[in-house]
Motif scaffolding. Structure first.
Motif, PDB file in Angstrom:
ATOM      1  N   TYR A 241      -2.196   0.172  -4.808  1.00 41.36           N
ATOM      2  CA  TYR A 241      -1.405   0.059  -3.588  1.00 41.36           C
ATOM      3  C   TYR A 241      -0.011   0.639  -3.831  1.00 41.36           C
ATOM      4  O   TYR A 241       0.381   0.891  -4.984  1.00 41.36           O
ATOM      5  CB  TYR A 241      -1.300  -1.399  -3.145  1.00 41.36           C
ATOM      6  CG  TYR A 241      -2.573  -1.962  -2.546  1.00 41.36           C
ATOM      7  CD1 TYR A 241      -2.789  -1.943  -1.174  1.00 41.36           C
ATOM      8  CD2 TYR A 241      -3.559  -2.510  -3.368  1.00 41.36           C
ATOM      9  CE1 TYR A 241      -3.962  -2.462  -0.630  1.00 41.36           C
ATOM     10  CE2 TYR A 241      -4.721  -3.025  -2.833  1.00 41.36           C
ATOM     11  CZ  TYR A 241      -4.922  -3.001  -1.462  1.00 41.36           C
ATOM     12  OH  TYR A 241      -6.078  -3.504  -0.930  1.00 41.36           O
ATOM     13  N   SER A 242       0.747   0.810  -2.759  1.00 46.92           N
ATOM     14  CA  SER A 242       2.080   1.403  -2.875  1.00 46.92           C
ATOM     15  C   SER A 242       3.036   0.541  -3.707  1.00 46.92           C
ATOM     16  O   SER A 242       4.004   1.047  -4.272  1.00 46.92           O
ATOM     17  CB  SER A 242       2.676   1.630  -1.477  1.00 46.92           C
ATOM     18  OG  SER A 242       2.749   0.403  -0.756  1.00 46.92           O
TER      19      SER A 242
ATOM     20  N   LYS B   1      -0.581 -11.242  -6.336  1.00 44.59           N
ATOM     21  CA  LYS B   1      -1.039  -9.868  -6.463  1.00 44.59           C
ATOM     22  C   LYS B   1      -1.616  -9.633  -7.856  1.00 44.59           C
ATOM     23  O   LYS B   1      -1.291 -10.343  -8.815  1.00 44.59           O
ATOM     24  CB  LYS B   1       0.094  -8.891  -6.174  1.00 44.59           C
ATOM     25  CG  LYS B   1       1.227  -8.890  -7.182  1.00 44.59           C
ATOM     26  CD  LYS B   1       2.281  -7.864  -6.803  1.00 44.59           C
ATOM     27  CE  LYS B   1       3.437  -7.832  -7.809  1.00 44.59           C
ATOM     28  NZ  LYS B   1       4.463  -6.829  -7.449  1.00 44.59           N
TER      29      LYS B   1
ATOM     30  N   ALA C  15      -8.524  -2.218  -2.630  1.00 43.62           N
ATOM     31  CA  ALA C  15      -8.638  -1.075  -1.726  1.00 43.62           C
ATOM     32  C   ALA C  15     -10.087  -0.808  -1.334  1.00 43.62           C
ATOM     33  O   ALA C  15     -10.356  -0.078  -0.373  1.00 43.62           O
ATOM     34  CB  ALA C  15      -8.037   0.166  -2.387  1.00 43.62           C
TER      35      ALA C  15
END
Length: 271
Positions: free
Chosen positions: A145-146, A163, A220
């Protein structure tokens, strides 16, 4: 003349007073009666029925959360819920330090879903073997992810949302739950580690999970929900639960407080 006689009389009286022997004042002290010091201001009767059992567990493992005030069992000795139910004397983890018990109130061996295939040339966990892995997803650049994470882990039973970051070193675990780099990130066995104390004690309560509690993994590639099948204390050198599997599962590891030779291991299977 009269004044002279008065002065002489006064001098004689002073000399007479000084010539008298001086004697100090004498005092006597009686010792206080025995038992007057440290006597209790109240009494408490202690009633014990039967002999005290040998080696009675008085640790946190046997601690009880007392029932609420005014509840039917509030006056009964030994009533309440265990502070750490998995560690209680009759709990699933009492005295067992290997993968021989399941979490919650059940018993038996923990479920290891699917067939473990240790012959995987492309899997860095098995560099000397040959043959395909039944279920394994490598971490690739497009899965990040970013914010640099690989996804999110959620465990509602302990109020955890954290996370997932790549790696299990201190730098990684300071940011969230760490992903074991030699395990899958989606299909098969996804293994994660976390601290159990300090500021980032994300996995501090995983040992209290019970059979059937849900764990959600979001990456994702999608979202999967798993159900806990085992909670166990394992040897620090035991890497069995890091092995690849054919079925989808997630495995969580954390240290055992004050027991550096062991780790908590939670296994959950896709539900």
């Amino acid at each position: 003349m009269k004044k002279y006689l008065s002065t002489m009389l006064a001098v004689c009286l002073m000399l007479a007073a000084l010539s008298m022997p001086a004697s100090a004042l004498e005092y006597t002290f009686d010792s206080p009666p025995t038992g007057d010091f440290g006597t209790p201001t109240s009494t408490e009767d202690i009633i014990q029925t039967g002999a005290e059992p040998a080696n009675k567990d008085r640790s946190k493992s046997s601690a009880l959360i007392p029932p609420g005030f005014g509840t039917p069992t509030s006056y009964l000795p030994g009533s309440g819920e265990y502070l750490t139910p998995n560690l209680a004397a009759d709990g699933p983890l009492s005295g067992n330090y290997t993968l021989t018990v399941t979490g919650g109130t059940g018993g038996g061996a923990p479920a290891l879903p699917g067939t473990v295939d240790t012959s995987a040339p492309t899997n860095p966990a098995y560099p000397t073997a040959s043959g395909p892995v039944t279920a394994f997803t490598d971490v690739t650049a497009d899965l990040y992810y970013s914010n640099g994470s690989l996804g999110t882990l959620e465990i509602p039973a302990i109020g955890l949302t954290v996370k997932i970051v790549q790696g299990t070193d201190n730098a990684a675990l300071s940011k969230g739950a760490g992903h074991f780099t030699n395990t899958s990130i989606w299909n098969g066995n996804v293994a994660l580690a976390g601290h159990n104390r300090g500021v980032n004690n994300h996995f501090g309560k995983i040992h209290t999970l019970d059979t059937g509690n849900t764990i959600t993994l979001t990456t994702a590639l999608g979202t999967r929900t798993y159900a806990v099948t085992s909670v166990a204390k394992v040897d620090v050198m035991d890497n069995t639960m890091l092995e690849a599997t054919s079925d989808n599962c997630i495995t969580l590891f954390t240290c055992v407080r004050n027991e550096p030779s062991y780790r908590w291991c939670v296994r959950a299977v896709e539900s």
